[in-house]
Design a protein around this motif. Structure first.
Motif, short mmCIF file in Angstrom:
data_model
loop_
_atom_site.label_atom_id
_atom_site.label_comp_id
_atom_site.label_asym_id
_atom_site.label_seq_id
_atom_site.Cartn_x
_atom_site.Cartn_y
_atom_site.Cartn_z
N PRO A 58 65.83 152.70 35.00
CA PRO A 58 65.33 153.59 34.00
C PRO A 58 64.54 152.59 33.07
O PRO A 58 63.59 153.06 32.33
CB PRO A 58 66.73 154.17 33.40
N TRP A 59 65.13 151.56 32.52
CA TRP A 59 64.46 150.68 31.57
C TRP A 59 63.11 150.12 32.03
O TRP A 59 62.19 149.83 31.30
CB TRP A 59 65.41 149.62 31.04
N ALA A 61 61.15 151.44 34.17
CA ALA A 61 60.32 152.72 34.30
C ALA A 61 59.79 153.01 32.91
O ALA A 61 58.54 153.41 32.70
CB ALA A 61 61.07 153.78 34.73
N ARG A 62 60.72 152.93 31.73
CA ARG A 62 60.20 153.11 30.53
C ARG A 62 59.31 152.03 30.11
O ARG A 62 58.22 152.52 29.40
CB ARG A 62 61.66 153.40 29.76
N ALA A 65 55.77 152.98 31.61
CA ALA A 65 55.16 154.02 31.02
C ALA A 65 54.70 153.37 29.48
O ALA A 65 53.45 154.08 29.12
CB ALA A 65 56.36 155.06 30.71
N PHE A 66 55.31 152.80 28.75
CA PHE A 66 55.10 152.28 27.61
C PHE A 66 53.76 151.57 27.74
O PHE A 66 52.76 151.52 26.81
CB PHE A 66 56.17 151.60 26.88
#
Length: 81
Positions: A58-59, A61-62, A65-66
């Motif tokens: 999840p990190w 993926a974040r 996206a950022f």
């Protein structure tokens, strides 16, 4: 350590012995509970890898996206006059 009976000659031998010293029959220590392990090093490594991937993904993926958002803002502000 408990001794087990040889499957061929019946003499008491160690469950860790590869074969019976009396008759030479191969010894399998399937019935000895101390020789069986619930968690093996391979299983522990796999569980650690799965847990690590589950926590890290999840990190990642974040972060992607950022970075995509930053790239989009850069393109928007440089193309606008």
């Amino acid at each position: 350590m408990a001794l087990i009976d040889c499957p061929d000659c019946g003499r008491r031998v160690s469950p860790r012995a590869p074969s019976c010293p009396n008759c030479g029959a191969p010894i399998t220590a399937t019935g000895h509970p101390a020789d069986r392990r619930l968690v093996t090093p391979g299983l522990l490594g796999r569980l650690t890898a799965v847990l690590g991937a589950w926590l890290v993904f999840p990190w990642v993926a974040r972060l992607l996206a950022f970075l995509a958002g930053i790239a989009m803002l850069i393109v928007m502000f440089t193309s606008a006059r």
